[in-house]
Scaffold this active site. Structure first.
Site, PDB file in Angstrom:
ATOM      1  N   GLU A 169      56.986  47.835 -25.293  1.00  0.00           N
ATOM      2  CA  GLU A 169      58.411  48.099 -25.533  1.00  0.00           C
ATOM      3  C   GLU A 169      59.128  46.851 -26.042  1.00  0.00           C
ATOM      4  O   GLU A 169      59.972  46.941 -26.947  1.00  0.00           O
ATOM      5  CB  GLU A 169      59.042  48.623 -24.245  1.00  0.00           C
ATOM      6  CG  GLU A 169      58.591  50.043 -23.905  1.00  0.00           C
ATOM      7  CD  GLU A 169      58.874  50.457 -22.479  1.00  0.00           C
ATOM      8  OE1 GLU A 169      58.670  51.642 -22.151  1.00  0.00           O
ATOM      9  OE2 GLU A 169      59.294  49.600 -21.666  1.00  0.00           O
ATOM     10  N   ALA A 313      58.576  53.510 -11.209  1.00  0.00           N
ATOM     11  CA  ALA A 313      59.816  53.919 -10.560  1.00  0.00           C
ATOM     12  C   ALA A 313      59.666  55.250  -9.816  1.00  0.00           C
ATOM     13  O   ALA A 313      60.148  55.378  -8.682  1.00  0.00           O
ATOM     14  CB  ALA A 313      60.945  53.996 -11.589  1.00  0.00           C
TER      15      ALA A 313
END
Length: 436
Positions: A169, A313
């Site tokens: 990313e 997460a």
């Protein structure tokens, strides 16, 4: 006396635990080193000037305002006295507890090469993201004024170490920023000639994905002009670049996203730990020998038939909700759930505008469809409505205009290893005021 519950860490796991305990007849204390909850999956977009800190951070007090049984402390934890059932703070205070939830997360590991920390940036906090943003934008500004062609080439070279989701990313957002957002903004340099190098020691990037998706991600990066180097280890990092395999790469910025190590919970409790320092936990997320102390998220090593759960997460959020319900049941004297079961909804990685790969419910997606799925999932995972609206507006504007709305240089340009200066950053102060 009401049970005393302490939660250490205001990340995904800690917040999920506190929210699950909102109606519990207990006194809850949430402790974190910062005053805000950070949506880390979008932190790279702050580093890449696409979002501001206010878009992905929410003040803990605002987020847990409805938790009338919860107080919030901004403090540093230094250890746990399990025998006395007390949490030790760095300022010398000791807080007694009946239940303790450790959700302290993880930092980056340099695999024993700690001297590299002085020269490579990591991405775990808002301070880190703003430091990277300042260094990236500052490199273009310095290149604009430089008369030495060799130094200009160095200033327009950016290296990312680690081919996991964070590294991919970061490499994608830097390449996209140079080739679209900044393409026509300078008179003396052409940002489109920037060199972005992604270095991965393994044989392929995104090794957790199926090989066809990994190959697709590599192709997307290369279409953005990213130079992907696999199968070569980093041998040295210094102030002017790095050495990969036998090749020297002079670079203005080196970003490290190659490995993590858990916070020292295992050391505090003298408990068994995995190679990355994560404390080994039982099926109910408690620490062996300490049924009232729990570890969740990145700091926990939760074993399954397929290996330990990943540091994602969704894992932390699900574990936090489970532990919160378990403690609430114990406090109420009702039957508590016996074991945590993780529901895997898939994994995703975004490469750039309309470029992503995803594995969702057995489906393998790539390109625009995967990017759209990634966008929708991350919007829904943001913890408050204000953040969702703000991020959506920024994304829509960026998608149509190729612009980035957070390109300010504020004079804060730390080097790797510098002490955080969060209180001195106007954007973070603004984020806190807005959230409250």
């Amino acid at each position: 006396m009401r049970p005393r519950i302490i939660i250490v860490g205001a990340g995904f796991g800690g917040i999920a635990t506190a929210q699950a305990l909102r109606r519990t007849e207990a006194d809850i204390t949430l402790i974190d080193r910062t005053n805000h909850h950070l949506f880390q999956p979008l932190l790279y977009q702050v580093a890449g000037a696409a979002l501001s800190p206010a878009d992905i951070a929410t003040a803990n007090r605002a987020l847990l305002r409805r938790n009338k049984n919860t107080r919030i402390l901004m403090a540093e934890v230094s250890g746990v006295d399990a025998a006395a059932k007390e949490l030790c703070l760095a300022d010398g205070r000791r807080l007694p507890f009946d239940f303790l939830v450790l959700a302290t997360g993880a930092g980056y590991s340099f695999f024993g090469n700690d001297a590299w920390r002085e020269h490579a940036f990591v991405l775990k906090s808002i301070d880190d993201a703003l430091a990277i943003r300042a260094k990236l934008l500052g490199a273009f500004e310095r290149a604009e004024q430089c008369d030495d062609p060799a130094e200009v080439r160095r200033l327009l070279t950016f290296a990312v170490v680690g081919g996991g989701p964070t590294g991919v990313e970061l490499a994608g957002t830097i390449a996209e920023m140079a080739r679209t957002t900044l393409a026509r903004d300078f008179a003396s340099i052409d940002p489109r000639g920037s060199r972005v190098v992604l270095c991965e020691m393994g044989q392929r990037i995104l090794s957790a994905f199926d090989p066809p998706l990994s190959d697709a991600a590599r192709g997307m990066l290369e279409s953005l002009g990213v130079e992907v180097r696999t199968g070569e280890a980093v041998r040295a990092i210094d102030a002017r670049g790095l050495t990969v395999g036998e090749q020297r790469i002079d670079a203005a910025v080196v970003l490290w996203a190659a490995g993590t190590e858990a916070r020292p919970v295992a050391q505090w409790l003298q408990a068994d730990a995995a190679k990355n320092g994560a404390v080994k936990v039982r099926p109910d997320c408690s620490i062996p020998g300490h049924p009232d102390i729990f570890a969740i998220g990145d700091v926990a090593n939760f074993a399954t038939d397929d290996g330990a759960l990943p540091g994602l997460a969704p894992v932390a959020k699900q574990q936090g909700g489970f532990v919160g319900r378990l403690i609430a049941a114990r406090v109420a004297g009702s039957e508590a759930p016996a074991a945590f079961r993780y529901r895997d909804y898939g994994t995703m990685a975004v490469i750039g505008r309309s470029r992503a790969v995803a594995e969702i419910a057995g489906m393998k997606l790539k390109g625009f469809v995967a990017w759209l799925a990634w966008s929708l999932v991350h919007l829904m995972l943001l913890v408050d409505f204000r953040s969702r609206v703000s991020v959506y507006v920024h994304w829509a504007w960026s998608w149509f205009t190729y612009g980035r709305g957070a390109r300010l240089l504020t004079g804060y340009a730390p080097e790797p290893g510098d002490e955080p200066r969060t209180a001195a950053l106007p954007e973070i102060e603004a984020a806190t005021r807005t959230a409250q």
